[in-house]
Design an enzyme around this catalytic site. Structure first.
Site, PDB file in Angstrom:
ATOM      1  CE  LYS A  53      -4.264   1.697   1.909  1.00 38.54           C
ATOM      2  NZ  LYS A  53      -4.647   2.157   0.606  1.00 38.54           N
ATOM      3  CB  VAL A  58       7.478  -1.541   5.333  1.00 41.54           C
ATOM      4  CG1 VAL A  58       8.462  -2.404   4.556  1.00 41.54           C
ATOM      5  CG2 VAL A  58       7.667  -1.765   6.828  1.00 41.54           C
ATOM      6  CB  CYS A  59       4.772   0.622   1.106  1.00 41.43           C
ATOM      7  SG  CYS A  59       3.977  -0.990   1.319  1.00 41.43           S
ATOM      8  CB  THR A  60       6.899   5.319   2.595  1.00 44.04           C
ATOM      9  OG1 THR A  60       5.485   5.446   2.421  1.00 44.04           O
ATOM     10  CG2 THR A  60       7.571   6.656   2.331  1.00 44.04           C
ATOM     11  CB  ALA A  63       8.537   3.765  -2.783  1.00 49.25           C
TER      12      ALA A  63
END
Length: 162
Positions: A53, A58-60, A63
């Site tokens: 998401k 963690v996704c940020t 990325a």
């Protein structure tokens, strides 16, 4: 047992593995344009990463780690593609907010995620990175829900070996 896998994860046999050819697909990118994987297959290596998401911790980090190493990926001629179920507007906002120089694809029905057999952790979509050679063959995979940044180091190491 089948209901368990549908709710809590994919069977390992359905997951794309090293040596497999990636499936053909097309999805909308963060600009609302249709991206067809066939437009880059046969031309350059690919780093395709599935993540849960936009704008989550963690996704940020993952990325931004891809962003911070983007020049290294370019040295190898690799195209970096992030895929999640978030919509085009969410991807546009995420890419702008974090100055992401690579393609984000919207897979709202998780169709491409299912094509790749990306496993789930309970009901959370999995985080898996596939490194694909010019011929569309997977040369390395990395699966880690917690260590988003390691997806980048694993991908770069695999590209070095191509």
């Amino acid at each position: 047992m089948t209901a368990f896998f549908q709710l809590f994860g994919s069977s390992a046999s359905s997951q794309i593995k090293t040596g497999d050819k990636i499936p053909s697909f097309s999805l909308q990118d963060q600009n609302g344009k249709t991206f067809q994987i066939s437009s880059v297959l046969g031309k350059q290596p690919l780093v395709i990463y599935f993540y849960p998401k936009d704008e989550t911790s963690v996704c940020t980090k993952e990325a931004c780690s891809f962003r911070d190493s983007y020049q290294d990926f370019q040295k190898y001629g690799a195209v970096v593609i992030g895929i999640s179920a978030d919509n085009v507007a969410s991807h546009q906002s995420f890419a702008t907010h974090h100055s992401l120089p690579f393609t984000l694809l919207s897979d709202p029905k998780n169709e491409v995620r299912k094509l790749f057999g990306v496993p789930k952790t309970f009901v959370i979509p999995g985080r898996v990175t596939y490194i694909v050679d010019k011929n569309g063959i997977v040369v390395h995979t990395f699966n880690s829900m917690r260590d988003g940044e390691k997806h980048v180091t694993e991908a770069l190491e695999a590209l070095r070996k191509l």
